[in-house]
Design a protein around this motif. Sequence first.
Motif, PDB file in Angstrom:
ATOM      1  N   ILE A  66      10.566  15.875  -5.293  1.00  0.00           N
ATOM      2  CA  ILE A  66       9.793  15.340  -6.423  1.00  0.00           C
ATOM      3  C   ILE A  66      10.613  15.379  -7.709  1.00  0.00           C
ATOM      4  O   ILE A  66      10.708  14.385  -8.426  1.00  0.00           O
ATOM      5  CB  ILE A  66       8.484  16.142  -6.592  1.00  0.00           C
ATOM      6  N   LEU A  67      11.224  16.524  -7.998  1.00  0.00           N
ATOM      7  CA  LEU A  67      11.907  16.710  -9.274  1.00  0.00           C
ATOM      8  C   LEU A  67      13.381  16.285  -9.266  1.00  0.00           C
ATOM      9  O   LEU A  67      13.956  16.059 -10.324  1.00  0.00           O
ATOM     10  CB  LEU A  67      11.815  18.179  -9.709  1.00  0.00           C
ATOM     11  N   ARG A  68      13.989  16.253  -8.078  1.00  0.00           N
ATOM     12  CA  ARG A  68      15.398  15.852  -7.904  1.00  0.00           C
ATOM     13  C   ARG A  68      16.379  16.769  -8.634  1.00  0.00           C
ATOM     14  O   ARG A  68      17.445  16.337  -9.056  1.00  0.00           O
ATOM     15  CB  ARG A  68      15.628  14.407  -8.339  1.00  0.00           C
ATOM     16  N   SER A  69      16.050  18.023  -8.788  1.00  0.00           N
ATOM     17  CA  SER A  69      16.913  18.981  -9.466  1.00  0.00           C
ATOM     18  C   SER A  69      17.935  19.538  -8.479  1.00  0.00           C
ATOM     19  O   SER A  69      17.571  20.073  -7.427  1.00  0.00           O
ATOM     20  CB  SER A  69      16.073  20.119 -10.041  1.00  0.00           C
ATOM     21  N   ARG A  70      19.215  19.438  -8.825  1.00  0.00           N
ATOM     22  CA  ARG A  70      20.269  19.990  -7.971  1.00  0.00           C
ATOM     23  C   ARG A  70      20.120  21.502  -7.822  1.00  0.00           C
ATOM     24  O   ARG A  70      20.463  22.066  -6.791  1.00  0.00           O
ATOM     25  CB  ARG A  70      21.635  19.659  -8.549  1.00  0.00           C
ATOM     26  N   ALA A  71      19.626  22.150  -8.856  1.00  0.00           N
ATOM     27  CA  ALA A  71      19.414  23.594  -8.797  1.00  0.00           C
ATOM     28  C   ALA A  71      18.392  23.948  -7.717  1.00  0.00           C
ATOM     29  O   ALA A  71      18.580  24.910  -6.967  1.00  0.00           O
ATOM     30  CB  ALA A  71      18.963  24.111 -10.159  1.00  0.00           C
ATOM     31  N   LEU A  72      17.315  23.166  -7.617  1.00  0.00           N
ATOM     32  CA  LEU A  72      16.320  23.401  -6.568  1.00  0.00           C
ATOM     33  C   LEU A  72      16.914  23.190  -5.182  1.00  0.00           C
ATOM     34  O   LEU A  72      16.582  23.909  -4.242  1.00  0.00           O
ATOM     35  CB  LEU A  72      15.115  22.484  -6.759  1.00  0.00           C
ATOM     36  N   LEU A  73      17.789  22.227  -5.052  1.00  0.00           N
ATOM     37  CA  LEU A  73      18.448  21.992  -3.766  1.00  0.00           C
ATOM     38  C   LEU A  73      19.314  23.190  -3.387  1.00  0.00           C
ATOM     39  O   LEU A  73      19.346  23.602  -2.225  1.00  0.00           O
ATOM     40  CB  LEU A  73      19.291  20.718  -3.827  1.00  0.00           C
ATOM     41  N   ALA A  74      19.990  23.777  -4.365  1.00  0.00           N
ATOM     42  CA  ALA A  74      20.842  24.943  -4.097  1.00  0.00           C
ATOM     43  C   ALA A  74      20.014  26.150  -3.672  1.00  0.00           C
ATOM     44  O   ALA A  74      20.339  26.820  -2.683  1.00  0.00           O
ATOM     45  CB  ALA A  74      21.673  25.276  -5.330  1.00  0.00           C
ATOM     46  N   ILE A  75      18.943  26.436  -4.380  1.00  0.00           N
ATOM     47  CA  ILE A  75      18.154  27.630  -4.050  1.00  0.00           C
ATOM     48  C   ILE A  75      17.380  27.440  -2.749  1.00  0.00           C
ATOM     49  O   ILE A  75      17.223  28.379  -1.969  1.00  0.00           O
ATOM     50  CB  ILE A  75      17.234  28.063  -5.210  1.00  0.00           C
ATOM     51  N   SER A  76      16.930  26.222  -2.475  1.00  0.00           N
ATOM     52  CA  SER A  76      16.252  25.984  -1.194  1.00  0.00           C
ATOM     53  C   SER A  76      17.234  26.132  -0.040  1.00  0.00           C
ATOM     54  O   SER A  76      16.874  26.652   1.016  1.00  0.00           O
ATOM     55  CB  SER A  76      15.576  24.618  -1.179  1.00  0.00           C
ATOM     56  N   SER A  77      18.477  25.722  -0.239  1.00  0.00           N
ATOM     57  CA  SER A  77      19.507  25.932   0.783  1.00  0.00           C
ATOM     58  C   SER A  77      19.777  27.417   0.970  1.00  0.00           C
ATOM     59  O   SER A  77      20.080  27.866   2.081  1.00  0.00           O
ATOM     60  CB  SER A  77      20.792  25.213   0.393  1.00  0.00           C
ATOM     61  N   GLY A  78      19.671  28.180  -0.099  1.00  0.00           N
ATOM     62  CA  GLY A  78      19.843  29.631   0.005  1.00  0.00           C
ATOM     63  C   GLY A  78      18.786  30.274   0.881  1.00  0.00           C
ATOM     64  O   GLY A  78      19.087  31.129   1.714  1.00  0.00           O
ATOM     65  N   TYR A  79      17.548  29.863   0.702  1.00  0.00           N
ATOM     66  CA  TYR A  79      16.483  30.404   1.546  1.00  0.00           C
ATOM     67  C   TYR A  79      16.637  29.943   2.994  1.00  0.00           C
ATOM     68  O   TYR A  79      16.372  30.703   3.926  1.00  0.00           O
ATOM     69  CB  TYR A  79      15.106  30.038   0.999  1.00  0.00           C
ATOM     70  N   LEU A  80      17.079  28.711   3.197  1.00  0.00           N
ATOM     71  CA  LEU A  80      17.356  28.246   4.555  1.00  0.00           C
ATOM     72  C   LEU A  80      18.494  29.050   5.176  1.00  0.00           C
ATOM     73  O   LEU A  80      18.449  29.419   6.345  1.00  0.00           O
ATOM     74  CB  LEU A  80      17.705  26.754   4.546  1.00  0.00           C
ATOM     75  N   PHE A  81      19.522  29.350   4.384  1.00  0.00           N
ATOM     76  CA  PHE A  81      20.648  30.171   4.842  1.00  0.00           C
ATOM     77  C   PHE A  81      20.159  31.529   5.331  1.00  0.00           C
ATOM     78  O   PHE A  81      20.540  31.984   6.408  1.00  0.00           O
ATOM     79  CB  PHE A  81      21.663  30.339   3.705  1.00  0.00           C
ATOM     80  N   THR A  82      19.302  32.178   4.563  1.00  0.00           N
ATOM     81  CA  THR A  82      18.825  33.497   4.982  1.00  0.00           C
ATOM     82  C   THR A  82      17.965  33.410   6.241  1.00  0.00           C
ATOM     83  O   THR A  82      18.040  34.286   7.101  1.00  0.00           O
ATOM     84  CB  THR A  82      18.038  34.205   3.864  1.00  0.00           C
ATOM     85  N   ALA A  83      17.173  32.341   6.354  1.00  0.00           N
ATOM     86  CA  ALA A  83      16.352  32.186   7.554  1.00  0.00           C
ATOM     87  C   ALA A  83      17.225  31.987   8.793  1.00  0.00           C
ATOM     88  O   ALA A  83      16.969  32.580   9.845  1.00  0.00           O
ATOM     89  CB  ALA A  83      15.393  31.009   7.387  1.00  0.00           C
ATOM     90  N   LEU A  84      18.264  31.180   8.656  1.00  0.00           N
ATOM     91  CA  LEU A  84      19.117  30.902   9.820  1.00  0.00           C
ATOM     92  C   LEU A  84      20.015  32.079  10.189  1.00  0.00           C
ATOM     93  O   LEU A  84      20.235  32.347  11.368  1.00  0.00           O
ATOM     94  CB  LEU A  84      19.957  29.650   9.553  1.00  0.00           C
ATOM     95  N   ILE A  85      20.540  32.779   9.193  1.00  0.00           N
ATOM     96  CA  ILE A  85      21.438  33.894   9.520  1.00  0.00           C
ATOM     97  C   ILE A  85      20.657  35.071  10.090  1.00  0.00           C
ATOM     98  O   ILE A  85      21.209  35.904  10.813  1.00  0.00           O
ATOM     99  CB  ILE A  85      22.318  34.295   8.319  1.00  0.00           C
ATOM    100  N   LEU A  86      19.351  35.124   9.813  1.00  0.00           N
ATOM    101  CA  LEU A  86      18.505  36.145  10.430  1.00  0.00           C
ATOM    102  C   LEU A  86      18.487  36.010  11.946  1.00  0.00           C
ATOM    103  O   LEU A  86      18.412  37.013  12.655  1.00  0.00           O
ATOM    104  CB  LEU A  86      17.076  36.012   9.908  1.00  0.00           C
ATOM    105  N   ILE A  87      18.556  34.780  12.431  1.00  0.00           N
ATOM    106  CA  ILE A  87      18.558  34.564  13.883  1.00  0.00           C
ATOM    107  C   ILE A  87      19.792  35.201  14.503  1.00  0.00           C
ATOM    108  O   ILE A  87      19.699  35.945  15.487  1.00  0.00           O
ATOM    109  CB  ILE A  87      18.490  33.051  14.196  1.00  0.00           C
ATOM    110  N   ALA A  88      20.957  34.925  13.915  1.00  0.00           N
ATOM    111  CA  ALA A  88      22.195  35.515  14.437  1.00  0.00           C
ATOM    112  C   ALA A  88      22.176  37.027  14.288  1.00  0.00           C
ATOM    113  O   ALA A  88      22.617  37.756  15.196  1.00  0.00           O
ATOM    114  CB  ALA A  88      23.397  34.922  13.701  1.00  0.00           C
ATOM    115  N   TRP A  89      21.685  37.524  13.164  1.00  0.00           N
ATOM    116  CA  TRP A  89      21.630  38.966  12.942  1.00  0.00           C
ATOM    117  C   TRP A  89      20.778  39.647  14.009  1.00  0.00           C
ATOM    118  O   TRP A  89      21.163  40.667  14.568  1.00  0.00           O
ATOM    119  CB  TRP A  89      21.075  39.237  11.537  1.00  0.00           C
ATOM    120  N   MET A  90      19.611  39.067  14.305  1.00  0.00           N
ATOM    121  CA  MET A  90      18.726  39.666  15.296  1.00  0.00           C
ATOM    122  C   MET A  90      19.335  39.583  16.706  1.00  0.00           C
ATOM    123  O   MET A  90      19.216  40.519  17.485  1.00  0.00           O
ATOM    124  CB  MET A  90      17.357  38.997  15.280  1.00  0.00           C
TER     125      MET A  90
END
Length: 179
Positions: free
Chosen positions: A51-75
């Motif tokens: 909706i907002l097209r903010s690059r900052a929002l894209l970066a932080i949303s990728s950060g949360y996706l990163f933590t979700a995905l790396i949790l799989i490998a960690w577990m």
Amino acid sequence: MLALLVAFLITEGPLSTIQLGRIDAFVPAYATAMFVNDSITAVLLFAQFSILRSRALLAISSGYLFTALILIAWMLTFPGVFAPGGLLGAGLQSTSWLYTLWHGGFAMFVIAYALLRNADPARRLWRGSAGAAILLSVAVTAALVCAATFLVIAGDAVLPPSMSTRCIFPLSGFTLPPV
């Protein structure tokens, strides 16, 4: 405040010598809860980016996706969850280094968010397709997690040691087999 002080004194005093039993489902339950929380947060932030097209929002949303995905490998590499020594061919250092990358990686995404949030107003917004940006962001983040997991597992022998013993859970009696 008084109740917290009393609880602290009880747990640090008479209850400090009592060893609780091992709960095998703790790590999978914790990782699943974190995965769900981080995935929902990532999806909501990606939707807000669309909706907002903010690059900052894209970066932080990728950060949360990163933590979700790396949790799989960690577990998967955590000793005793799926196999006594962990899965994916993990060594002694793999799980702790994935944990370090998980937390350090998210911090890097937060720094990117902070830098992009205060960027030049002309460069602050994404001008292209939101869907393409989200797909590219998801693909790059997933590739980053896969590469980090591969490098940690493949380079386990050369990583600086963060675990100094083969005994992971000394109080529970769980140990990894000798190398």
